[in-house]
Motif scaffolding. Structure first.
Motif, PDB file in Angstrom:
ATOM      1  N   GLY A 287       0.808  -1.212   0.000  1.00  0.00           N
ATOM      2  CA  GLY A 287       0.000   0.000   0.000  1.00  0.00           C
ATOM      3  C   GLY A 287       0.839   1.258   0.000  1.00  0.00           C
ATOM      4  N   MET A 288       2.005   1.203   0.638  1.00  0.00           N
ATOM      5  CA  MET A 288       2.891   2.366   0.674  1.00  0.00           C
ATOM      6  C   MET A 288       3.568   2.601  -0.682  1.00  0.00           C
ATOM      7  N   THR A 289       3.854   1.530  -1.409  1.00  0.00           N
ATOM      8  CA  THR A 289       4.428   1.744  -2.744  1.00  0.00           C
ATOM      9  C   THR A 289       3.411   2.411  -3.660  1.00  0.00           C
ATOM     10  N   LEU A 290       2.136   2.117  -3.446  1.00  0.00           N
ATOM     11  CA  LEU A 290       1.083   2.752  -4.245  1.00  0.00           C
ATOM     12  C   LEU A 290       0.934   4.224  -3.877  1.00  0.00           C
ATOM     13  N   SER A 291       0.890   4.497  -2.578  1.00  0.00           N
ATOM     14  CA  SER A 291       0.734   5.891  -2.149  1.00  0.00           C
ATOM     15  C   SER A 291       1.936   6.724  -2.556  1.00  0.00           C
ATOM     16  N   GLY A 292       3.118   6.094  -2.551  1.00  0.00           N
ATOM     17  CA  GLY A 292       4.342   6.828  -2.868  1.00  0.00           C
ATOM     18  C   GLY A 292       4.399   7.370  -4.280  1.00  0.00           C
ATOM     19  N   VAL A 293       3.716   6.708  -5.224  1.00  0.00           N
ATOM     20  CA  VAL A 293       3.775   7.164  -6.626  1.00  0.00           C
ATOM     21  C   VAL A 293       2.474   7.783  -7.118  1.00  0.00           C
ATOM     22  N   SER A 294       1.402   7.700  -6.338  1.00  0.00           N
ATOM     23  CA  SER A 294       0.087   8.085  -6.847  1.00  0.00           C
ATOM     24  C   SER A 294      -0.020   9.555  -7.225  1.00  0.00           C
ATOM     25  N   ILE A 295       0.461  10.438  -6.363  1.00  0.00           N
ATOM     26  CA  ILE A 295       0.286  11.867  -6.642  1.00  0.00           C
ATOM     27  C   ILE A 295       1.026  12.267  -7.912  1.00  0.00           C
ATOM     28  N   ALA A 296       2.266  11.827  -8.041  1.00  0.00           N
ATOM     29  CA  ALA A 296       3.026  12.154  -9.257  1.00  0.00           C
ATOM     30  C   ALA A 296       2.363  11.556 -10.490  1.00  0.00           C
ATOM     31  N   TYR A 297       1.859  10.349 -10.363  1.00  0.00           N
ATOM     32  CA  TYR A 297       1.213   9.705 -11.505  1.00  0.00           C
ATOM     33  C   TYR A 297      -0.053  10.453 -11.912  1.00  0.00           C
ATOM     34  N   TYR A 298      -0.888  10.796 -10.943  1.00  0.00           N
ATOM     35  CA  TYR A 298      -2.143  11.459 -11.297  1.00  0.00           C
ATOM     36  C   TYR A 298      -1.913  12.869 -11.819  1.00  0.00           C
ATOM     37  N   ARG A 299      -0.910  13.542 -11.322  1.00  0.00           N
ATOM     38  CA  ARG A 299      -0.576  14.839 -11.911  1.00  0.00           C
ATOM     39  C   ARG A 299      -0.121  14.665 -13.359  1.00  0.00           C
ATOM     40  N   HIS A 300       0.546  13.551 -13.622  1.00  0.00           N
ATOM     41  CA  HIS A 300       1.075  13.293 -14.961  1.00  0.00           C
ATOM     42  C   HIS A 300      -0.040  13.026 -15.973  1.00  0.00           C
ATOM     43  N   ILE A 301      -1.064  12.273 -15.568  1.00  0.00           N
ATOM     44  CA  ILE A 301      -2.120  11.915 -16.530  1.00  0.00           C
ATOM     45  C   ILE A 301      -3.334  12.846 -16.470  1.00  0.00           C
ATOM     46  N   LEU A 302      -3.363  13.749 -15.494  1.00  0.00           N
ATOM     47  CA  LEU A 302      -4.510  14.642 -15.303  1.00  0.00           C
ATOM     48  C   LEU A 302      -4.927  15.386 -16.579  1.00  0.00           C
ATOM     49  N   PRO A 303      -4.009  15.939 -17.365  1.00  0.00           N
ATOM     50  CA  PRO A 303      -4.451  16.672 -18.554  1.00  0.00           C
ATOM     51  C   PRO A 303      -5.189  15.807 -19.575  1.00  0.00           C
ATOM     52  N   TYR A 304      -4.980  14.482 -19.524  1.00  0.00           N
ATOM     53  CA  TYR A 304      -5.587  13.587 -20.505  1.00  0.00           C
ATOM     54  C   TYR A 304      -6.966  13.079 -20.060  1.00  0.00           C
ATOM     55  N   GLY A 305      -7.276  13.288 -18.792  1.00  0.00           N
ATOM     56  CA  GLY A 305      -8.573  12.864 -18.266  1.00  0.00           C
ATOM     57  C   GLY A 305      -9.206  13.960 -17.441  1.00  0.00           C
ATOM     58  N   LEU A 306      -9.156  15.173 -17.975  1.00  0.00           N
ATOM     59  CA  LEU A 306      -9.499  16.369 -17.213  1.00  0.00           C
ATOM     60  C   LEU A 306     -10.918  16.314 -16.654  1.00  0.00           C
ATOM     61  N   ARG A 307     -11.876  15.899 -17.472  1.00  0.00           N
ATOM     62  CA  ARG A 307     -13.273  15.904 -17.001  1.00  0.00           C
ATOM     63  C   ARG A 307     -13.497  14.937 -15.849  1.00  0.00           C
ATOM     64  N   LYS A 308     -12.838  13.777 -15.892  1.00  0.00           N
ATOM     65  CA  LYS A 308     -13.015  12.807 -14.809  1.00  0.00           C
ATOM     66  C   LYS A 308     -12.343  13.305 -13.525  1.00  0.00           C
ATOM     67  N   PHE A 309     -11.196  13.926 -13.651  1.00  0.00           N
ATOM     68  CA  PHE A 309     -10.530  14.467 -12.468  1.00  0.00           C
ATOM     69  C   PHE A 309     -11.327  15.619 -11.865  1.00  0.00           C
ATOM     70  N   ALA A 310     -11.973  16.416 -12.706  1.00  0.00           N
ATOM     71  CA  ALA A 310     -12.832  17.484 -12.196  1.00  0.00           C
ATOM     72  C   ALA A 310     -14.033  16.892 -11.468  1.00  0.00           C
ATOM     73  N   ARG A 311     -14.604  15.842 -12.027  1.00  0.00           N
ATOM     74  CA  ARG A 311     -15.718  15.153 -11.360  1.00  0.00           C
ATOM     75  C   ARG A 311     -15.273  14.551 -10.031  1.00  0.00           C
ATOM     76  N   PHE A 312     -14.075  13.984  -9.997  1.00  0.00           N
ATOM     77  CA  PHE A 312     -13.491  13.434  -8.766  1.00  0.00           C
ATOM     78  C   PHE A 312     -13.468  14.505  -7.677  1.00  0.00           C
ATOM     79  N   ALA A 313     -13.108  15.724  -8.038  1.00  0.00           N
ATOM     80  CA  ALA A 313     -13.023  16.814  -7.061  1.00  0.00           C
ATOM     81  C   ALA A 313     -14.384  17.150  -6.470  1.00  0.00           C
ATOM     82  N   THR A 314     -15.396  17.222  -7.315  1.00  0.00           N
ATOM     83  CA  THR A 314     -16.718  17.623  -6.824  1.00  0.00           C
ATOM     84  C   THR A 314     -17.473  16.474  -6.171  1.00  0.00           C
ATOM     85  N   ALA A 315     -17.433  15.279  -6.789  1.00  0.00           N
ATOM     86  CA  ALA A 315     -18.251  14.160  -6.322  1.00  0.00           C
ATOM     87  C   ALA A 315     -17.662  13.451  -5.116  1.00  0.00           C
TER      88      ALA A 315
END
Length: 390
Positions: A287-315
């Motif tokens: 679980g720690m290996t997952l948490s350790g890379v998650s933020i960098a990974y999601y920042r990396h792919i965020l521009p390609y899935g912008l609408r879903k990440f925006a929904r994640f923020a609100t929902a």
């Protein structure tokens, strides 16, 4: 929902603070010899071992013990279990522990009567068991939540020699026949292991959530599970003995990865691929290996899935969308995820897990590339995520 699928889950669950009382009735369905597999021995100090053994004895079972299953089960341990199970011609494998112990039991179950190398067949070549192969049935008594292994076909094995940690998703015939889920059995898990399990649950949901753009019922289910986990985890880190929140988290963990919320959509799984490669090099808690890379990974792919990440923020995080662009919302959602991670105390950088700069090339080479997410990564992308995660 897009796509076509079938859904069936053969695992019978017994849930609640009296769930263990059903173990005896399940044991009646199997032969006399039971391979009892567990971890480092904590179940012998918290009383769970004695409870399970008393039921096994009352059922008249001959018990062959296989202790010492490590948090990242290895090929050497797999071969040891196969030898023991074959020599004793066991009728059932009973895994008492967390996801690693149950994962391990699945690997043994399909390997006992296979004549070749199970690592080569099931993990490197990703083949399924032969149709005529005798598979040893397994049952589980869950003592740590996180992987959902109690109700799925997943099994992850580590080969230290080749520095590979690989998961295999087996079919219905390898899934546990039954699983005992008593939330009180998780109370003695150390805090660090507990919160690592919490993030593993969150990661399972996000791996299935951050893909696809259709209006999918599975995504609404995922959002509810994430909200429940966030709420309960904040209470659990302050009061780990709170039965209600621990029971909610246990139930969320099971439904996060019993294949339900992934139906009708593509799935990502790159955080797990990178995290497993890190685990192969460091043996760090999954679980720690997952948490350790998650933020960098999601920042990396965020521009390609912008609408879903925006929904994640609100929902999921209740962030107001007023006067904000999708990009602003998406970034605020990832920041809210990071803040929650800090609140529960999981790793937010991989250097704290023993990863050093000189390991990054090797970790990138050991990372399997998946193609279900918003962006298919290149090796350079993986390296970039690793460097940003140090």
């Amino acid at each position: 929902m897009l796509g076509n699928f079938s859904y069936y889950n053969p695992t019978k669950l017994y849930f609640g603070d009296n769930a263990q009382k059903h173990l005896g009735e399940e044991l009646k369905n199997y032969g006399a010899k039971v391979l009892l597999t567990y971890g480092s021995g904590s179940i012998k100090t918290n009383g769970i071992f004695d409870e399970v053994m008393s039921v096994l004895r009352a059922a008249g079972k001959e018990v062959i013990e296989l202790p010492g299953v490590m948090p990242n089960p290895t090929t050497d341990k797999l071969y040891e279990g196969v030898k023991l199970a074959r020599e004793n011609n066991v009728d059932l494998i009973l895994a008492v522990g967390g996801g690693s112990t149950i994962d391990y039991a699945k690997a043994v179950s399909v390997s006992v009567w296979y004549d070749g190398d199970p690592w080569e067949k099931y993990y490197l070549r990703q083949e399924d068991p032969d149709s005529n192969l005798r598979i040893i049935p397994i049952g589980s008594v869950l003592t740590m939540v996180g992987t959902g292994s109690e109700m799925n076909g997943g099994s992850v094995i580590t080969n230290h020699e080749t520095k590979l940690k690989i998961g295999k998703i087996f079919g219905e015939n390898v899934m546990p026949r039954f699983s005992i889920l008593n939330p009180r059995y998780t109370f003695s898990v150390p805090l660090r292991q507990m919160v690592a399990g919490f993030f593993d649950i969150m990661s399972h949901i996000m791996e299935q959530y951050f893909s696809g753009e259709d209006d999918n019922t599975s995504d609404y289910l995922a959002e509810g599970l994430m909200r429940s986990l966030i709420h309960s985890s904040r209470i659990a880190v302050k009061n780990p003995q709170d039965y209600e929140v621990r029971s909610n988290i246990m139930w969320t963990s099971t439904w996060a990865l019993n294949t339900l919320i992934g139906k009708g959509k593509s799935q990502d799984w790159m955080v797990h691929m990178i995290g497993q490669a890190i685990g192969a090099y460091t043996d760090a808690t999954h679980g720690m290996t997952l948490s350790g890379v998650s933020i960098a990974y999601y920042r990396h792919i965020l521009p390609y899935g912008l609408r879903k990440f925006a929904r994640f923020a609100t929902a999921v995080w209740d962030i107001s969308a007023a006067d904000k662009t999708d990009e602003q919302l998406a970034n605020e959602g990832v920041e809210a995820l990071l803040e929650w991670m800090k609140q529960i105390g999981v790793a937010t950088e991989i250097s704290s897990l023993g990863v050093t700069e000189d390991m990054l090339e090797g970790i990138a080479d050991s990372t399997f590339i998946m193609n279900g997410g918003f962006k298919v990564l290149t090796r350079e992308d993986v390296l970039s995520v690793l460097r940003e995660s140090l």
